[in-house]
Design an enzyme around this catalytic site. Structure first.
Site, PDB file in Angstrom:
ATOM      1  N   GLU A  77      17.778  82.409  72.405  1.00 10.69           N
ATOM      2  CA  GLU A  77      18.486  81.634  72.373  1.00 10.69           C
ATOM      3  C   GLU A  77      19.001  81.635  74.011  1.00 10.69           C
ATOM      4  OE1 GLU A  77      19.152  80.691  68.188  1.00 10.69           O
ATOM      5  OE2 GLU A  77      19.323  83.084  68.385  1.00 10.69           O
ATOM      6  N   GLU A  91      13.625  83.790  62.425  1.00 12.78           N
ATOM      7  CA  GLU A  91      14.343  83.815  61.357  1.00 12.78           C
ATOM      8  C   GLU A  91      14.043  83.522  60.235  1.00 12.78           C
ATOM      9  OE1 GLU A  91      16.842  83.366  65.569  1.00 12.78           O
ATOM     10  OE2 GLU A  91      14.948  82.567  64.836  1.00 12.78           O
TER      11      GLU A  91
END
Length: 273
Positions: free
Chosen positions: A127, A147
């Protein structure tokens, strides 16, 4: 070969910075014993480093890199889970937010950032890489946006930027399966712009940074922000800035220097004024 020497980090890690050529800010993740697993301290210090880049008029571009063999294994969950459960920010308000999400209470980065990633680059590492303006990957990278394996939402921008860069199908492929993929796949998906041998990673990033630093700083910032405005607000909003921004740049000292350099057939010497 450029080889930054890190300080000995505390157990919770830290962010090391070093100025190169008086214009480039190297920002290094420094917790190699834990594969640069992210802690609250590291989030705070990263935001402080990004804020320093924007606030120091002598700095023109940042390079995000990591010490050790790996960029990051992701969040150190035992150290950050309570913050996630309470919805507490890991980045103090008022600073530049490195994920570049435009969240209330944070500043948006103005100056360009290059990410140089190697080895394991999981979750928050991807990210931050996608939030940079240009990403270079070593040929030994292993990526994973995992995640969903931990019942967590990838809320640092992956759900936005993976689809933006690679299309919805490719984004879902990696977001929903939590698979591991290599540098070639990251390049295919446009998550990174270049793949280089691991030994050449930082020097390749610095070569790009020097090219950017040699350009007119105000024009670099304005160009970057116009691209982001087009992505976030649409083409019409970006086009509306063409006239006023162009007039402002044309009245700068650097614009006059650019004309002189063109006439005199020499490299321009920009000052940022």
């Amino acid at each position: 070969m450029t080889t930054p020497i890190p300080r000995t980090p505390p157990p919770e890690g830290c962010i090391d910075t070093q100025v190169i050529d008086d214009q480039i800010l190297l920002i290094g993740l420094n917790r190699p014993a834990k594969r640069n697993g992210w802690t609250p301290r590291m989030f705070r210090e990263l935001a402080e480093a990004y804020t320093r880049l924007d606030d120091d008029p002598t700095l023109r571009v940042g390079v995000l890199h990591a010490f050790g063999e790996h960029f990051t294994a992701g969040l150190d969950l035992p150290l950050v889970v309570e913050h996630l459960q309470r919805g507490e920010p890991l980045t103090p308000y008022g600073l530049v937010e490195p994920h570049e999400l435009g969240l209330p209470g944070y500043r948006r980065r103005q100056k360009p950032m290059i990410a140089a990633v190697q080895g394991i680059c999981f979750t928050v590492g991807i990210e931050l890489m996608l939030a940079a303006d240009i990403a270079i990957a070593a040929d030994n990278c292993r990526f994973s946006q995992m995640e969903v394996q931990r019942a967590i939402l990838p809320a640092g921008g992956a759900t936005l930027r993976m689809a933006e860069r690679a299309g919805v199908g490719n984004a879902m492929l990696h977001l929903l399966t939590a698979d591991q993929f290599d540098s070639a796949e990251a390049l295919r998906c446009h998550f990174v712009q270049k793949v280089v041998p691991a030994a050449e990673l930082l020097d390749s990033a610095l070569t790009l940074a020097r090219r950017i630093a040699a350009q007119a700083p105000q024009a670099v910032v304005a160009t970057r922000l116009n691209v982001l405005k087009a992505i976030e607000l649409g083409q019409a909003a970006a086009v509306a800035d063409f006239g006023p921004v162009q007039r402002r740049l044309a009245a700068s000292e650097d614009a006059a220097e650019g004309v002189r350099a063109f006439i005199e057939k020499r490299p321009a010497r920009f000052t940022g004024r």
